[in-house]
Design a protein around this motif. Structure first.
Motif: not given
Length: 276
Positions: A65-72, A90-93
């Protein structure tokens, strides 16, 4: 018992047809574990993107998950490792991370594999992010590896000419110079120091120092001029390090892929313990 691990920032999800070339390079390496960063918009762009990547590489792939949509993402070869569970925040990073636990035949404990992409805007913020990731990498029995675009200077590499770097990169990756006199720029090692404090080993540096081959410490980002792409392992995996190399001859990303090889028969079982 030998495994190959590949990590690569594929630059905005391998758009504009670049994924075809990236898949070709991945298949040439034939990794057992694949750590990807900047899988930008993969879940939103097309629900078939991950399925296509799996078909192209023969790997199973989990996108975190990624809040910036820069997924790993973490990929694995199902005949080598069995998926046990996952961890993603997706919240702490800034960009989130992807962590997967695997059961591997003959290993005395599960292997945690983490793909990470730390903040490029602040070494302090990136340090808080790596502290979160390290707590996951050591679970459940301190047998883990993490790789990715860590975005900040490793320990032991030569200091670069920071005057030739963009001012915003200096301000995010360097210690602030004294307010008086001409500025003297030095890379901020806080992320690397935190990794070392957590009993992590920088695989590239370990192999470079053991062989006396400084070229293995070369920059991995085409524009960043430092070795931002790194693979680190917990103390239990340190004796298993066999090899490390960089694939510099490619034109389908602004980062070079990095590859490490391990012999899991050589893990240090005395370093294994219940995570607390």
């Amino acid at each position: 018992m030998q495994i190959t691990v590949m990590s690569w920032n594929i630059q905005h999800g391998g758009k504009d047809g670049r994924w075809i070339g990236q898949a070709r390079i991945i298949n040439e390496v034939n990794p057992d574990f694949l750590l990807l960063q900047e899988c930008s918009d993969w879940p939103e762009r097309d629900a078939r993107q991950v399925a296509q990547a799996e078909a192209d590489t023969g790997l199973r792939i989990m996108v975190g998950r990624s809040r910036t949509k820069g997924y790993t993402a973490v990929g694995w070869r199902p005949e080598k490792a069995r998926w046990m569970g996952c961890d993603s925040n997706m919240y702490a990073l800034t960009n989130g991370y992807t962590g997967v636990w695997f059961e591997i035949p003959h290993l005395p404990a599960p292997l945690m594999v983490v793909s990470a992409h730390l903040s490029c805007y602040s070494a302090v913020q990136a340090n808080m992010e790596i502290q979160t990731i390290l707590a996951r990498t050591h679970k459940p029995q301190h047998l883990g590896l993490l790789g990715g675009d860590l975005n900040h200077v490793p320990l032991g590499d030569e200091e670069i000419d920071w005057s030739s770097v963009q001012p915003y990169n200096r301000s995010s990756r360097c210690l602030l110079p004294a307010p008086e006199g001409p500025p003297v720029w030095r890379g901020n090692p806080i992320v690397a120091q935190t990794l070392r404090a957590a009993d992590m080993t920088d695989v590239a540096a370990h192999v470079a120092d053991s062989r006396g081959d400084h070229s293995l410490r070369a920059p991995t980002a085409i524009h960043g001029r430092i070795r931002v792409d790194q693979i680190h392992v917990t103390g239990a995996l340190r004796p298993a390090i066999l090899d490390y190399w960089v694939i510099a001859d490619q034109d389908v990303s602004d980062h070079h892929p990095i590859v490490a090889r391990f012999d899991l028969a050589k893990i240090d079982e005395s370093k294994l313990a219940k995570y607390r």
